[in-house]
Design a protein around this motif. Structure first.
Motif, PDB file in Angstrom:
ATOM      1  N   PRO A  20      54.206  39.471  39.916  1.00 26.67           N
ATOM      2  CA  PRO A  20      53.385  38.426  40.524  1.00 26.67           C
ATOM      3  C   PRO A  20      52.829  38.863  41.877  1.00 26.67           C
ATOM      4  O   PRO A  20      53.511  39.518  42.670  1.00 26.67           O
ATOM      5  CB  PRO A  20      54.358  37.258  40.702  1.00 26.67           C
ATOM      6  CG  PRO A  20      55.468  37.522  39.744  1.00 26.67           C
ATOM      7  CD  PRO A  20      55.575  39.018  39.645  1.00 26.67           C
ATOM      8  N   TRP A  21      51.575  38.504  42.131  1.00 25.42           N
ATOM      9  CA  TRP A  21      50.918  38.823  43.395  1.00 25.42           C
ATOM     10  C   TRP A  21      51.726  38.270  44.558  1.00 25.42           C
ATOM     11  O   TRP A  21      51.853  38.903  45.604  1.00 25.42           O
ATOM     12  CB  TRP A  21      49.500  38.281  43.398  1.00 25.42           C
ATOM     13  CG  TRP A  21      48.964  37.994  44.769  1.00 25.42           C
ATOM     14  CD1 TRP A  21      48.659  36.782  45.276  1.00 25.42           C
ATOM     15  CD2 TRP A  21      48.717  38.932  45.822  1.00 25.42           C
ATOM     16  NE1 TRP A  21      48.218  36.908  46.580  1.00 25.42           N
ATOM     17  CE2 TRP A  21      48.248  38.219  46.938  1.00 25.42           C
ATOM     18  CE3 TRP A  21      48.844  40.314  45.931  1.00 25.42           C
ATOM     19  CZ2 TRP A  21      47.905  38.826  48.132  1.00 25.42           C
ATOM     20  CZ3 TRP A  21      48.506  40.916  47.137  1.00 25.42           C
ATOM     21  CH2 TRP A  21      48.038  40.179  48.209  1.00 25.42           C
ATOM     22  N   LYS A  22      52.314  37.087  44.418  1.00 26.55           N
ATOM     23  CA  LYS A  22      53.035  36.479  45.539  1.00 26.55           C
ATOM     24  C   LYS A  22      54.220  37.339  45.971  1.00 26.55           C
ATOM     25  O   LYS A  22      54.535  37.401  47.155  1.00 26.55           O
ATOM     26  CB  LYS A  22      53.479  35.056  45.210  1.00 26.55           C
ATOM     27  CG  LYS A  22      54.473  34.952  44.108  1.00 26.55           C
ATOM     28  CD  LYS A  22      54.857  33.509  43.828  1.00 26.55           C
ATOM     29  CE  LYS A  22      55.870  33.514  42.700  1.00 26.55           C
ATOM     30  NZ  LYS A  22      56.435  32.259  42.414  1.00 26.55           N
ATOM     31  N   ASN A  23      54.871  38.054  45.037  1.00 30.30           N
ATOM     32  CA  ASN A  23      55.959  38.950  45.421  1.00 30.30           C
ATOM     33  C   ASN A  23      55.448  40.130  46.234  1.00 30.30           C
ATOM     34  O   ASN A  23      56.079  40.556  47.212  1.00 30.30           O
ATOM     35  CB  ASN A  23      56.707  39.464  44.197  1.00 30.30           C
ATOM     36  CG  ASN A  23      57.513  38.401  43.494  1.00 30.30           C
ATOM     37  OD1 ASN A  23      57.509  38.330  42.271  1.00 30.30           O
ATOM     38  ND2 ASN A  23      58.206  37.560  44.228  1.00 30.30           N
ATOM     39  N   LEU A  24      54.286  40.654  45.846  1.00 30.39           N
ATOM     40  CA  LEU A  24      53.691  41.758  46.610  1.00 30.39           C
ATOM     41  C   LEU A  24      53.231  41.272  47.980  1.00 30.39           C
ATOM     42  O   LEU A  24      53.411  41.962  48.980  1.00 30.39           O
ATOM     43  CB  LEU A  24      52.530  42.361  45.830  1.00 30.39           C
ATOM     44  CG  LEU A  24      52.926  43.093  44.553  1.00 30.39           C
ATOM     45  CD1 LEU A  24      51.701  43.436  43.729  1.00 30.39           C
ATOM     46  CD2 LEU A  24      53.728  44.340  44.860  1.00 30.39           C
ATOM     47  N   LEU A  43      47.475  48.698  46.571  1.00 34.40           N
ATOM     48  CA  LEU A  43      47.972  48.551  45.202  1.00 34.40           C
ATOM     49  C   LEU A  43      47.640  47.169  44.663  1.00 34.40           C
ATOM     50  O   LEU A  43      47.161  47.026  43.538  1.00 34.40           O
ATOM     51  CB  LEU A  43      49.491  48.766  45.175  1.00 34.40           C
ATOM     52  CG  LEU A  43      50.210  48.287  43.923  1.00 34.40           C
ATOM     53  CD1 LEU A  43      49.973  49.253  42.785  1.00 34.40           C
ATOM     54  CD2 LEU A  43      51.692  48.142  44.180  1.00 34.40           C
ATOM     55  N   SER A  44      47.842  46.154  45.465  1.00 28.78           N
ATOM     56  CA  SER A  44      47.586  44.779  45.040  1.00 28.78           C
ATOM     57  C   SER A  44      46.112  44.554  44.737  1.00 28.78           C
ATOM     58  O   SER A  44      45.763  44.000  43.696  1.00 28.78           O
ATOM     59  CB  SER A  44      48.043  43.803  46.123  1.00 28.78           C
ATOM     60  OG  SER A  44      49.406  43.973  46.388  1.00 28.78           O
ATOM     61  N   VAL A  45      45.243  44.988  45.637  1.00 33.26           N
ATOM     62  CA  VAL A  45      43.800  44.815  45.427  1.00 33.26           C
ATOM     63  C   VAL A  45      43.363  45.596  44.195  1.00 33.26           C
ATOM     64  O   VAL A  45      42.624  45.092  43.345  1.00 33.26           O
ATOM     65  CB  VAL A  45      43.006  45.254  46.676  1.00 33.26           C
ATOM     66  CG1 VAL A  45      41.522  45.317  46.388  1.00 33.26           C
ATOM     67  CG2 VAL A  45      43.292  44.314  47.828  1.00 33.26           C
ATOM     68  N   TYR A  46      43.824  46.817  44.092  1.00 35.36           N
ATOM     69  CA  TYR A  46      43.498  47.671  42.958  1.00 35.36           C
ATOM     70  C   TYR A  46      43.913  47.000  41.655  1.00 35.36           C
ATOM     71  O   TYR A  46      43.145  46.921  40.700  1.00 35.36           O
ATOM     72  CB  TYR A  46      44.234  48.995  43.154  1.00 35.36           C
ATOM     73  CG  TYR A  46      43.795  50.130  42.277  1.00 35.36           C
ATOM     74  CD1 TYR A  46      42.576  50.755  42.478  1.00 35.36           C
ATOM     75  CD2 TYR A  46      44.617  50.603  41.261  1.00 35.36           C
ATOM     76  CE1 TYR A  46      42.182  51.831  41.697  1.00 35.36           C
ATOM     77  CE2 TYR A  46      44.229  51.672  40.469  1.00 35.36           C
ATOM     78  CZ  TYR A  46      43.020  52.274  40.698  1.00 35.36           C
ATOM     79  OH  TYR A  46      42.636  53.324  39.925  1.00 35.36           O
ATOM     80  N   GLY A  47      45.132  46.466  41.637  1.00 33.56           N
ATOM     81  CA  GLY A  47      45.650  45.823  40.432  1.00 33.56           C
ATOM     82  C   GLY A  47      44.968  44.519  40.098  1.00 33.56           C
ATOM     83  O   GLY A  47      44.745  44.205  38.933  1.00 33.56           O
ATOM     84  N   LEU A  48      44.639  43.737  41.112  1.00 36.19           N
ATOM     85  CA  LEU A  48      44.021  42.430  40.875  1.00 36.19           C
ATOM     86  C   LEU A  48      42.538  42.527  40.551  1.00 36.19           C
ATOM     87  O   LEU A  48      42.009  41.743  39.774  1.00 36.19           O
ATOM     88  CB  LEU A  48      44.212  41.530  42.093  1.00 36.19           C
ATOM     89  CG  LEU A  48      45.644  41.058  42.361  1.00 36.19           C
ATOM     90  CD1 LEU A  48      45.722  40.385  43.721  1.00 36.19           C
ATOM     91  CD2 LEU A  48      46.122  40.118  41.278  1.00 36.19           C
ATOM     92  N   VAL A  49      41.850  43.503  41.161  1.00 39.39           N
ATOM     93  CA  VAL A  49      40.394  43.578  41.024  1.00 39.39           C
ATOM     94  C   VAL A  49      39.958  44.611  39.987  1.00 39.39           C
ATOM     95  O   VAL A  49      39.138  44.325  39.120  1.00 39.39           O
ATOM     96  CB  VAL A  49      39.731  43.882  42.387  1.00 39.39           C
ATOM     97  CG1 VAL A  49      38.233  44.058  42.237  1.00 39.39           C
ATOM     98  CG2 VAL A  49      40.057  42.788  43.382  1.00 39.39           C
TER      99      VAL A  49
END
Length: 114
Positions: A20-24, A43-49
């Motif tokens: 989950p994004w909230k954990n990151l 990593l988060s932006v890469y994974g989400l976008v």
């Protein structure tokens, strides 16, 4: 982030294992090392976008990709494969809509004022 940290937070979303994004986000806010914060944010932006699989979740494969980047393994084949998969999926969805729209009859459409 450690493997234990990731393993404890992985959730099954459809066919994919995701974090989950909230954990990151919590990790980014709490981590004392600024470089690590930036890495986890990237990593988060890469994974989400770039590789969106489930809304609000980052696919486990993206985390593996970032781990490989740290070991100087090129991500180009992975990015190309994921781009082709994504474009193929978009093309199929577009073809379904084209078929639906081409088969519309006058009685299928209801006109009304907004």
């Amino acid at each position: 982030m450690s493997e234990q940290w990731a393993a404890a937070r992985i959730k099954q979303k459809g066919d994919n294992k995701c974090i989950p994004w909230k954990n990151l986000r919590d990790l980014i806010l709490a981590h004392p090392n600024t470089k690590k914060k930036v890495d986890v944010f990237a990593l988060s932006v890469y994974g989400l976008v770039v590789f969106p699989k489930a809304l609000g979740y980052v696919d486990e494969a993206v985390i593996d990709l970032f781990d490989r980047l740290d070991k100087r393994v090129t991500p180009v084949p992975t990015i190309l494969a994921e781009t082709c998969r994504s474009l193929n999926e978009s093309q199929r969805a577009e073809e379904k809509w084209i078929a639906v729209l081409q088969n519309l009859q006058e009685e299928d459409i209801k006109w009304r004022a907004p």
